[in-house]
Design a protein around this motif. Structure first.
Motif, short mmCIF file in Angstrom:
data_model
loop_
_atom_site.label_atom_id
_atom_site.label_comp_id
_atom_site.label_asym_id
_atom_site.label_seq_id
_atom_site.Cartn_x
_atom_site.Cartn_y
_atom_site.Cartn_z
N LEU A 229 0.85 -1.18 0.00
CA LEU A 229 0.00 0.00 0.00
C LEU A 229 0.90 1.24 0.00
CD1 LEU A 229 -2.60 -1.13 2.68
CD2 LEU A 229 -2.97 -1.00 0.21
N LEU A 230 0.30 2.42 -0.16
CA LEU A 230 1.08 3.65 -0.15
C LEU A 230 1.86 3.80 1.16
CD1 LEU A 230 -1.48 6.13 -1.77
CD2 LEU A 230 0.63 5.26 -2.79
N ALA A 231 1.24 3.39 2.26
CA ALA A 231 1.92 3.47 3.56
C ALA A 231 3.12 2.55 3.60
CB ALA A 231 0.95 3.13 4.68
N ALA A 234 5.92 4.17 1.71
CA ALA A 234 6.48 5.24 2.54
C ALA A 234 7.38 4.68 3.63
CB ALA A 234 5.35 6.06 3.15
N ARG A 235 7.00 3.54 4.20
CA ARG A 235 7.80 2.93 5.26
C ARG A 235 9.17 2.50 4.73
NH1 ARG A 235 8.29 -2.28 6.09
NH2 ARG A 235 6.42 -2.73 4.86
N GLY A 240 6.86 10.21 4.61
CA GLY A 240 5.45 10.17 4.91
C GLY A 240 4.64 9.70 3.72
N ARG A 241 3.41 9.26 3.98
CA ARG A 241 2.54 8.79 2.91
C ARG A 241 2.28 9.88 1.89
NH1 ARG A 241 -2.86 8.55 1.54
NH2 ARG A 241 -3.62 6.53 0.70
N ALA A 242 2.21 11.11 2.35
CA ALA A 242 1.94 12.23 1.43
C ALA A 242 3.05 12.36 0.39
CB ALA A 242 1.79 13.52 2.22
N VAL A 244 4.78 9.95 -0.98
CA VAL A 244 4.56 8.93 -2.01
C VAL A 244 3.44 9.35 -2.94
CG1 VAL A 244 4.06 6.50 -2.43
CG2 VAL A 244 5.38 7.16 -0.42
N VAL A 245 2.39 9.95 -2.40
CA VAL A 245 1.29 10.45 -3.23
C VAL A 245 1.81 11.48 -4.23
CG1 VAL A 245 -0.87 11.74 -3.20
CG2 VAL A 245 -0.45 9.99 -1.46
N HIS A 264 -7.14 3.00 -1.87
CA HIS A 264 -6.04 2.24 -1.28
C HIS A 264 -5.44 1.31 -2.34
CE1 HIS A 264 -7.10 3.67 2.71
NE2 HIS A 264 -8.37 3.30 2.49
N GLU A 266 -2.77 -0.97 -4.46
CA GLU A 266 -1.68 -1.88 -4.11
C GLU A 266 -0.68 -1.93 -5.26
OE1 GLU A 266 -4.14 -5.03 -1.27
OE2 GLU A 266 -3.68 -5.53 -3.36
#
Length: 470
Positions: A229-231, A234-235, A240-242, A244-245, A264, A266
């Motif tokens: 996922l985007l999170a 980012a990890r 941060g997730r933002a 990656v967006v 969400h 994948e």
């Protein structure tokens, strides 16, 4: 008898009366034109235009894959860097197939190559990257590349954290006959700590023989584990997730979703890793961080000792104890034991560790632990009183600063420079204090020292926070 119009490599070598290996090198290095009459076929004009003496002289003698592998291993460094397996003869075959070396004869899996070309490849600064990119690893080599014992690596394979990318059949003859051995991507193995930062890799690398694997409690990766996922992206990138967006919006080549929903999505993990590497969002851990210690012998003399993957833990109180751990060679560990083994401990003139200031300790440095891990590495731990720690001077030999001023009320005439952290950059002499000030033995969070005049009032108080450098 009519002359041949087209020659293969054997016929071309015979026509010039040179070895087949010499012709292959001439063709591979550009000394003669590339095959112009088909795959590995040359026209008569090209062959007859070649200079036999030049072709013969260009190859002083091919070397076998085993010799080439030993030379590339030496090029990686002595001693061999931490988490870097030896180059094998089979690896030379992979380098040939990748176009980095020219095949000159012998078995395709273990080819003969040009010694000069091996030397040139060995001098390339990106040699570790090239090996990771083009040479797959067997299970034992993969365990070395990750810095763990084979037991830990087998757990990772069983749980689905890493999967084979191929296999090879090895004939062990009397030891069991032909066995199929899985091969793993060196890049994927090296990136495991990046992809799975939640795993305690230091514990896995430092476990001693006979102890249960720290990875035994890992749960299996479910079928969706190879999707992120985007999170999750980012990890891995430690953002941060933002962020990656934004990458998805700004970069047209960002991998397309392979599942999930519009909210969400994948992404395929392999594709994401490739994109992050290509855009510099993550780095391949091709080299282990290194720390350097300039130790001083009580009777005189200094010696520099190397620690790979150093871990510096600073006490939060001047009455506490600092610790420094890392991987060492037997010779360096013997030096630390001898030079820091006295009753008062050794002196550390200069400690250079990535991510922190340069430290010095006038005495009391001792070798706290020396452990041979199950994976074969030697892990050592040094310790000293935090109250003795100080910033090293700018002198080449290093040392504890002998003069400092109170940051609270510095005199107008003082030439010491104030730091952002509130401390001071001391000098060897000050118009207000001269050179009469004693050693400054108290430290503060900025990494410097407070004046010895203040040390009595601050003794025993917590003046900093715990800091861990990895």
């Amino acid at each position: 008898m009519a002359k041949r119009e087209v020659y293969d490599e054997y016929e071309a070598a015979s026509r010039l009366r040179v070895s087949v290996a010499a012709w292959r090198w001439a063709a591979g290095s550009g000394l003669v034109p590339a095959a112009d009459a088909g795959e590995r076929l040359w026209s008569r004009a090209v062959v007859e235009a070649a200079d036999p003496e030049a072709v013969r002289a260009a190859l002083p003698g091919p070397v076998g894959a085993g010799v080439a592998a030993d030379r590339l291993t030496q090029a990686l460094g002595t001693p061999l860097p931490r988490c870097r397996p030896r180059v094998t003869a089979a690896a030379v075959g992979h380098l040939v197939r990748a176009g980095l070396l020219v095949y000159l004869g012998g078995e395709a899996e273990f080819p003969d190559v040009h010694p000069d070309q091996v030397a040139v490849l060995g001098r390339r600064r990106d040699l570790p990257v090239l090996l990771d990119r083009h040479v797959p690893l067997g299970p034992d080599q993969a365990a070395v590349r990750l810095g763990v014992r084979r037991t830990e690596f087998d757990v990772l394979v069983e749980r689905g954290y890493v999967s084979p990318v191929g296999s090879v059949e090895i004939d062990f003859k009397r030891q069991g006959g032909v066995t199929r051995v899985p091969l793993f991507s060196a890049e994927e193995v090296a990136l495991l700590p990046v992809v799975w930062p939640s795993v305690d890799w230091r514990a896995a690398r430092t476990v001693t023989a006979g102890r249960r694997s720290p990875l035994a409690g890992l749960g299996p990766v479910d079928p969706g584990g190879y999707r992120l996922l985007l999170a999750g992206v980012a990890r891995i990138a430690r953002v941060g997730r933002a962020a990656v967006v934004q990458w998805r919006r700004r970069h047209d080549d960002f991998p397309a979703p392979v599942g999930g929903t519009g909210v969400h999505p994948e992404f395929d993990r392999t594709a994401v890793l490739a994109w992050l590497l290509a855009h510099g969002k993550i780095e391949m851990p091709t080299r282990t961080p290194t720390g350097a210690l300039l130790m001083a012998r009580p009777g005189g003399g200094t010696r520099t000792v190397r620690l790979d993957d150093p871990l510096l833990t600073l006490a939060g109180d001047a009455l506490g104890e600092d610790r420094l751990s890392g991987w060492s060679t037997d010779d360096d560990a013997d030096t630390l034991a001898a030079w820091a083994g006295g009753g008062s401990g050794g002196a550390l003139r200069r400690l250079t560790v990535p991510g922190t200031v340069v430290w010095a300790v006038p005495g009391g440095v001792r070798l706290l632990d020396r452990v041979r891990t199950a994976a074969g590495g030697l892990y050592v731990t040094l310790a000293w009183s935090a109250g003795l720690r100080g910033a090293a001077s700018s002198r080449p030999m290093g040392g504890v600063i002998r003069h400092a001023l109170p940051y609270s009320v510095p005199g107008q005439a003082c030439v010491c420079r104030r730091q952002d952290c509130g401390g001071l950059v001391p000098v060897g002499w000050c118009v207000e204090h001269g050179d009469a000030a004693g050693p400054a033995v108290e430290w503060h969070p900025g990494g410097g020292l407070r004046c010895a005049v203040l040390s009595g009032g601050w003794a025993g108080r917590a003046v900093g926070e715990r800091s861990v450098v990895r």
